[in-house]
Each structure stands twice: as C-alpha cells, then as structure tokens.
Design an enzyme around this catalytic site. Structure first.
Site, short mmCIF file in Angstrom:
data_model
loop_
_atom_site.label_atom_id
_atom_site.label_comp_id
_atom_site.label_asym_id
_atom_site.label_seq_id
_atom_site.Cartn_x
_atom_site.Cartn_y
_atom_site.Cartn_z
N ASN A 9 0.85 -1.19 0.00
CA ASN A 9 0.00 0.00 0.00
C ASN A 9 0.88 1.24 0.00
OD1 ASN A 9 -2.78 1.15 0.25
ND2 ASN A 9 -1.75 2.22 1.93
N TYR B 192 0.26 10.22 4.21
CA TYR B 192 -0.20 10.49 5.57
C TYR B 192 0.82 11.42 6.22
CZ TYR B 192 -2.01 5.77 4.38
OH TYR B 192 -2.54 4.67 3.76
N ARG B 193 0.36 12.50 6.79
CA ARG B 193 1.31 13.47 7.37
C ARG B 193 2.12 12.84 8.49
NH1 ARG B 193 -3.54 16.16 10.36
NH2 ARG B 193 -3.14 15.50 12.49
N TRP C 210 -2.11 7.78 10.52
CA TRP C 210 -2.98 6.83 9.81
C TRP C 210 -4.40 7.01 10.33
CZ3 TRP C 210 1.05 2.49 10.94
CH2 TRP C 210 1.92 2.36 9.86
N GLU D 119 -1.03 1.10 -5.57
CA GLU D 119 -1.13 2.46 -6.09
C GLU D 119 -0.06 2.73 -7.15
OE1 GLU D 119 -1.60 1.79 -2.82
OE2 GLU D 119 -3.32 2.96 -2.13
N ASP E 96 -5.39 21.94 9.15
CA ASP E 96 -5.73 20.91 8.17
C ASP E 96 -6.48 21.44 6.96
OD1 ASP E 96 -5.79 18.19 7.32
OD2 ASP E 96 -5.74 17.64 9.45
#
Ligand code: FMN
Ligand code: MN
Length: 503
Positions: A183, A187-188, A201, A249, A298
């Site tokens: 995968n 993700y920051r 996550w 991906e 965000d």
C-alpha cells in the site's frame, strides 16, 4: 532534462514519462510555471504564508533555493493549478485521462478470434504499467545508516498552532501483513525528534488497516515502513489515489505516466521505493507504541485536534546527492490539494459511472473540502432512485465520508454552483426530501458527536414523481422559445444596449 523519442503513432513525436521530479521542474520552468526564490525564507510559517498567497492567486510552482536552516531546496505548489496538473499528466484536459480509464473499462469479453486479436495491444499496454524492480537508482546516491537526522531537511511548520514540523507529502509504503500486498498512502508525519515522527494513519485508511492487522497477528513487534519523498508527478500522486485495498497504487501511477514505476529494494527493510525518489526514510512502527500527534492546520481550514497515533522510527536515510524536498500545505481552501483531488475525482468518475451508469456528473466544490459536499446528477429512472445513489456513494471507498450528498436531475449542471443552489432549493420539501444516516465519518470531522462516527445527510433534489407519492403537477422550467430568441438575436445590435448577450 526531458526525453523525447519518436512515437509509433502517425510519425509524430511522443513524449515519454517524466523521469523524475527535476525533469518535471525543467518542463515547468520552460512553461513559465516555476518560480525560483533565492531569498532566504524560513520553513517555519514563512513558506506557508508565501505559498498560500501564490496558490490563491493562481500562481506558479515555487522552488525555495535557500530555506533557512537547511541546504536542501523546497519544492511546493507543484500541482497547485489545473494547468500544472495537466502538464504533470501530459494532457490538455483531465478528461483525456478519464477517457483512457474508460477505454480500459470498456474492454468487453471478446466474441471471436478477431475480437481477441484486437484486445491484445490493450492487454500488453496494461501489462507495461506494472511496477518494475530494478537494482539501483538515484535515490541511493547517498546511503546513511549511522549519520542521519531529520533536521537535515527543511521540513515545514505550516501554521501557528501546529504541534511542530510536518512532512506533508510522503509516500508511506507498507505491506499487508496477511497478503503481502503493497500500500502507498500520503499520511502526514509530525517530526518528534531527529529520528522519530508521528504516523497519521486515519482509522479507515489502508495504512491503519495494516497496523491493526499486524497487531492482531503478532500483538507486539514492528511493522516495517518506508517513506519516499519527491518523484515524478504521477508517482508522487500514488499516495493520494483512492484505490481499493490491496491494489497497488504504483500500478495506477504507471497507468497515469504510461510507463512502469521503477522500484528499488530498501537497505534495511523488506520494502521497495521509487528509484527516482529524492529522499527515502526507512524504518518501522512499533506495534505497542502510540503518541500524541497534532494539532495540525488541516485541509478543513481548521486545526485538527491532538490524537493518539503510531510512531515511526527512522533507521536509515537514503537520498540523491543534491536532493529536493517536495512538500505541500493544506489550510483554508483552495490549496494545492484541491487541484490534486479534483483531478483524481475526474479520473475516477468513469469507474463510478461503470458501477452506477445513471450518474451523469459529479461535483465537489473546493469549499466542500471533498468530504463535506458531493453534488451528483443522475438520470432518474425509478422511484427512490436518488436515495439509492446516496447509499451507493456512502458505501463507495472514501466517498463513505461524504457529509452532504445532493442528488439532482440529469439536466442540472452540477459544475455551476449557482444553478445547483437555485434548483436544489426549489426542488425540495425539506422534511420529505432530506435523509439522515449514521455511519463512519472522516477522522478530521470536528463537528461529529464522536471521532470517526457521526451522521450524514442526503438531499433528494430531483423532480418528484407520482410513483413517489407526489400528487401535484411538477412545473416546467421557464425557457424562452427558440424563435423569439433568434428574432431578438437579429435585432440585438440595432437596439444599442450596452451589455453582452445574457445567457
Ligand atoms: C496533502 C495531503 C495530506 C494528507 N494527509 C493525510 C493524513 O495525515 N492521514 C490520512 O489518513 N490521510 C491523509 N491524506 C489523505 C490520504 O492520502 C488519502 O485518503 C489516500 O487515499 C489514503 O490512501 P489509502 O487509501 O491507501 O489509505 C492526505 C492527503 C493529502 C493530499
Ligand atoms: Mn491504498
């Protein structure tokens, strides 16, 4: 440097995929889409303030050559406009990518020999998109197993109340502990110290699923993680693509760039990373360790709250001799993520339409920040059809998060917010046409009763039918007849009225 090679079609020149991030920057610079900044600028807040102004003004990608405190340049706003997204995917219009997706979905079961022969090139093309493992690549030019620190990198603190500096555009790579399938997710990662970061996550994401799966299999121990930063643009997008679990991906990136993503094995973990990456962090997440992460300004335009998240320990860093640090900011919309997300929405629309052919078009306006608002036009063909589509969307991958779904008839232009507001509000009897459901919501949702769980709303703004219990006649929309319009068109100049012809 860009590569040009003779194409096979019509003797024209066919452009090959961007080899890496810098090849794309070269192209952007040639197109007047890159601004180099030679002044010293602080990655703490200043880069955000500059980038926010530039993105909102439709300005270029930025290359900060002298970020304060580091000798590694910062690349930002790379895909912060429709034009740059098109350049990244080498199309004039994003719908060309959607058409390619459609042409693959359209492949029918072959009926005869000739059909089978015709399918071969398509299958061969598909095969060429699978990631390829190669022995080495530029991301290995420098290998640091002892002497490394995250403080070498110009990692941004984006907004004043952020809990620290954050890596915002990583490709976080893990393998499903059960199936071994890869995968890639963006993700920051909050920098805690020189060798540890947070791993944000969110509950429903595939990285979180791997973490939970490893925990339930092993209880304690480690989950290996590799983080690649900066690559050719289609590869860099890999982490953001909302593809189903266990679908790689990087294969989809290969499809987008029309050439396989080349991967190299990591030095200290059993994972592969894009060979053309600028920077690679190798390490692990300890299955029994959680730490407070956040707050972070965000993409909702608000700070996401502190929460408990896994911790990433870096065990090795590899990078190019002269790496570039690719990053992005999120914040009050629109930001760069809107342009990336919008492209992804258009690319995946054919997939959605294949499952739900009644869908005519979909819009997710920037202010709806993706998860808050989806407007869907359908060709309604049976009673309750609008509600069926709402439920379909709420069960479709990350579209499950959609807080408000508005379903309109096929003749409403969902890309025109004025028309949507007008026709939606005219079409509803609120008590009858609004539906609430309970279910999973985005982790960043701050108004829901609980984190990750709350309500969602569907608005059926289609014309109501007798078969839906609507007994009154539905009025026609007002439209001037064509004959009168053309008579007035002919007269228009002579009237001397100084307005452009109203639509
Ligand atoms: C700039 C940016 C930052 C993101 N940060 C996060 C994050 O911190 N945590 C998260 O779960 N998703 C984040 N996302 C969304 C995920 O990348 C996206 O949902 C992706 O499809 C997840 O991959 P997955 O389905 O393989 O889990 C971010 C997206 C962008 C564009
Ligand atoms: Mn995934």
């Amino acid at each position: 440097m860009l590569h040009w090679a003779p194409g096979f079609d019509c003797g024209r020149y066919k452009q090959l995929a961007y080899r890496d991030l810098r090849a794309f920057l070269t192209r952007l610079e040639r197109e007047g889409e890159l601004k180099r900044i030679t002044a010293e600028v602080d990655p703490v807040l200043e880069i955000t303030e500059i980038t926010n102004r530039v993105t909102k003004a439709g300005g270029p990608a930025l290359l900060f050559e002298r970020p304060k405190g580091s000798n590694i340049p910062v690349v930002i706003n790379l895909l912060g406009s429709e034009r740059r997204v098109n350049l990244a995917l080498e199309v004039d219009d994003i719908d060309q990518v959607a058409n390619r997706v459609r042409s693959f979905l359209d492949v029918q079961t072959p009926q005869g020999f000739l059909d089978k022969v015709k399918m071969l090139p398509k299958l061969a093309e598909l095969g060429s998109f699978f990631p390829k493992t190669v022995k080495s690549g530029p991301c290995k030019e420098v290998i640091r197993k002892e002497d490394f620190s995250l403080s070498f990198f110009p990692i941004l603190k984006c907004w004043p109340q952020d809990g620290g500096r954050y890596i915002t555009w990583p490709m976080v790579i893990t393998k499903n502990p059960e199936t071994g399938k890869r995968n890639v997710g963006c993700y920051r990662m909050q920098v805690f110290d020189e060798r540890t970061t947070g791993m944000h996550w969110q509950t429903q994401k595939h990285g979180a699923e791997h973490f939970r799966s490893a925990r339930s299999r092993h209880g304690t121990g480690k989950l290996e993680v590799a983080v690649a930063i900066g690559a050719d643009p289609a590869t860099a997008l890999a982490g953001i693509l909302p593809v189903p679990p266990d679908l790689d991906e990087f294969m989809f990136s290969g499809f987008l760039r029309r050439d396989a993503v080349e991967l190299v094995p990591c030095e200290t973990v059993g994972l592969e990373v894009p060979a053309n990456a600028e920077i690679v962090l190798e390490g692990y997440v300890d299955l029994s360790e959680m730490r407070t992460e956040g707050p972070f300004g965000d993409h909702t335009g608000f700070y996401s709250l502190e929460g408990e998240y896994p911790v990433f320990h870096v065990t090795c860093i590899t990078h190019r001799k002269d790496p570039l640090y690719l990053t992005t900011i999120v914040g009050p919309p629109p930001q760069e993520d809107f342009f990336m997300g919008h492209a992804i929405e258009r690319i995946f629309l054919p997939v959605m339409k294949m499952q739900f052919p009644e869908i005519v078009d979909v819009a997710m306006p920037a202010e709806g920040i993706f998860q808050n608002l989806m407007i869907v036009a359908i060709r309604k063909s049976y009673p309750g059809h609008a509600r069926k589509i709402m439920n379909a969307i709420w069960s479709l991958g990350q579209a499950m998060f959609t807080k408000v779904i508005v379903v309109v008839d096929h003749d409403v232009d969902v890309q025109n917010p004025r028309e949507v507001v007008w026709k939606t509000l005219c079409a509803i009897d609120p008590q009858r046409d609004i539906e609430f459901v309970l279910g999973p919501v985005d982790t960043l949702e701050h108004a829901s009763r609980l984190q990750d769980f709350g309500s969602k709303m569907g608005i059926d703004a289609t014309r109501k039918w007798q078969s839906e219990g609507f007994a009154r006649p539905w009025p026609d929309e007002i439209r001037m007849d064509a004959a009168t319009k053309s008579r007035v068109d002919a007269l228009w100049q002579s009237l001397g009225i100084d307005v452009s012809r109203p639509r």
